[in-house]
Scaffold this motif. Sequence first.
Motif, PDB file in Angstrom:
ATOM      1  N   ASP A  10     -18.569  -5.432  22.566  1.00 15.97           N
ATOM      2  CA  ASP A  10     -18.677  -4.453  23.653  1.00 15.97           C
ATOM      3  C   ASP A  10     -19.844  -4.734  24.597  1.00 15.97           C
ATOM      4  O   ASP A  10     -19.845  -4.309  25.731  1.00 15.97           O
ATOM      5  CB  ASP A  10     -18.750  -3.031  23.086  1.00 15.97           C
ATOM      6  N   ASP A  34     -13.244  -3.959  23.408  1.00 18.43           N
ATOM      7  CA  ASP A  34     -13.157  -2.960  22.342  1.00 18.43           C
ATOM      8  C   ASP A  34     -12.083  -3.359  21.336  1.00 18.43           C
ATOM      9  O   ASP A  34     -11.347  -4.331  21.535  1.00 18.43           O
ATOM     10  CB  ASP A  34     -12.885  -1.557  22.915  1.00 18.43           C
ATOM     11  N   ALA A  36      -9.295  -1.864  20.373  1.00 13.87           N
ATOM     12  CA  ALA A  36      -7.893  -1.743  20.783  1.00 13.87           C
ATOM     13  C   ALA A  36      -7.456  -2.980  21.568  1.00 13.87           C
ATOM     14  O   ALA A  36      -6.406  -3.578  21.300  1.00 13.87           O
ATOM     15  CB  ALA A  36      -7.707  -0.484  21.616  1.00 13.87           C
ATOM     16  N   PRO A  57     -17.037   0.595  20.211  1.00 11.99           N
ATOM     17  CA  PRO A  57     -17.000   2.004  20.615  1.00 11.99           C
ATOM     18  C   PRO A  57     -15.836   2.771  19.995  1.00 11.99           C
ATOM     19  O   PRO A  57     -15.977   3.950  19.667  1.00 11.99           O
ATOM     20  CB  PRO A  57     -16.852   1.924  22.145  1.00 11.99           C
ATOM     21  N   ASP A  58     -14.700   2.106  19.795  1.00 11.38           N
ATOM     22  CA  ASP A  58     -13.508   2.878  19.431  1.00 11.38           C
ATOM     23  C   ASP A  58     -13.070   2.754  17.976  1.00 11.38           C
ATOM     24  O   ASP A  58     -12.140   3.439  17.561  1.00 11.38           O
ATOM     25  CB  ASP A  58     -12.333   2.480  20.345  1.00 11.38           C
ATOM     26  N   MET A  59     -13.693   1.888  17.214  1.00 13.01           N
ATOM     27  CA  MET A  59     -13.199   1.701  15.847  1.00 13.01           C
ATOM     28  C   MET A  59     -14.277   1.028  15.018  1.00 13.01           C
ATOM     29  O   MET A  59     -15.043   0.210  15.529  1.00 13.01           O
ATOM     30  CB  MET A  59     -11.958   0.791  15.899  1.00 13.01           C
TER      31      MET A  59
END
Length: 462
Positions: A10, A34, A36, A57-59
């Motif tokens: 990221d 990220d 995804a 950030p997302d996982m």
Amino acid sequence: MSERILVVEDDAVIRLTLKDALQRQGYRVDLAEDAAGGLEFFRRSGYDLTLLDLRLPDMNGLEVLRALREADADALVIVMTAFPEVRTAVSCVKAGAYDYLNKPFELDDLKEAVRRALETRRLRLEVERLRISAALPEPLEGMIGASPAFMALVEITRRLATAARVPVLIHGESGTGKERVAQAIHSLSARAAGPWVTLNCSALSEGLLESEMFGHEKGAFTDAKNAKRGLLELADGGTLFLDEIGDLSLALQPKLLRALETQSFRRVGGQKELTVDVRFVAATNRDLAAMVKAGTFREDLYYRLNVGSIDMPPLRARVEDIRALAGRFLGDAARLMNQPEPVLDASACVLLEHYAWPGNVRELRNVMERALILAQGGAILPVHLAKEIVASERDYNPTPDAGNASLAEIEKRHIRCVLNACRGNKSQAARVLGITRLTLRTKIAEYGWDEFVESAPTTANR
Ligand SMILES: Nc1ncnc2c1ncn2[C@@H]1O[C@H](COP(=O)(O)OP(=O)(O)OP(=O)(O)O)[C@@H](O)[C@H]1O
Ligand SMILES: [Mg+2]
């Protein structure tokens, strides 16, 4: 084709730095910021290697790692973590990461980790290719090898196998595969459907050996309560393999010679002349010619046996085969132990290729079986090899047996040795050898060492 690397990170600065550094190495690089995006990239096209930031950030990075491995069980992943925490690293490796880097890291460390990981992948593919080729006819009855020395052995073995009843003498160091070659001679011959009988001439006392070979009549000696057929009779229509023929006593040698010449013999204590149809194959690791000179082996028997003659190359004379043999032995042992097939790390492979292997193929098999147990399911590394193998790296002499090697052969061996020592780095190897990179590349192509041929750099990167 250059290898493809996916970077999931990221931090924009790190992301672009990595892209730049890796492209300079000739790799093709895709970026995701990220989890995804990274997973989508990965599922769509697959990569030779993924560099994965653990803090996205997302996982959670560990979850991403698992998802990657789910998409491709062989996915090769190096994780990057800003928290130099042993526990994180361990759980990543447990979840299938190949390696991890603690941030901040030096670009050189990254390049080295990438190089090592991709080398592992190449090895895996090679093992895979070998496994596929195992379904194809092997050059010689399940024996492995592709080196010039091995192919010469295959050629002569096949030729002698078809030569009906010609006796064959196989000479070679311990563990080179003499018995395997003897079996191949039998199974590739017209006698394959007949019996295959073996007799070790060093295992029995002279008296027992004689009655084992020729059989005996009832009452021939104190213990001979019944008549017994000898192995010569049992081998009728097939092949009799006389192992360790150099240990056959001088008293028995003329009896064997007669059986060889006339295909007839008498049982111990018997009067009747028995006739058989047997092919003789003998093996020894002793120097029979020297024994003839010393008077401990009969000259006539020697020449009679040596009509067909096979010299087994020692393993150190066919270094090119070591990797494939090691892979096969690891695979076989892993299957027996119900384990997944481990990866042979390049660093361990280099050591195997440098060792002199006094016990030849058998020693290699033992070393790999032991390494498999020590590695406990992980990659095979130098620490899992015997001390003498690791030690030999330091005082490795690239020209063993230089006495009968041509200059070209020594040059080839030396180049191989330096390339291995430089872990395949051609600039470094060329410097050590005192030749240009171009000359080195020409040599590599000439010797057909595909593993050292570099993938073409894409114009955009250089
Ligand atoms: N080319 C090969 N590919 C696969 N396995 C091999 C090869 N050569 C030898 N082996 C294996 O190595 C081991 C030793 O081989 P073998 O018993 O034929 O050697 P040998 O020369 O008869 O040894 P010795 O002199 O000690 O009797 C065996 O397990 C054999 O299956
Ligand atoms: Mg043997």
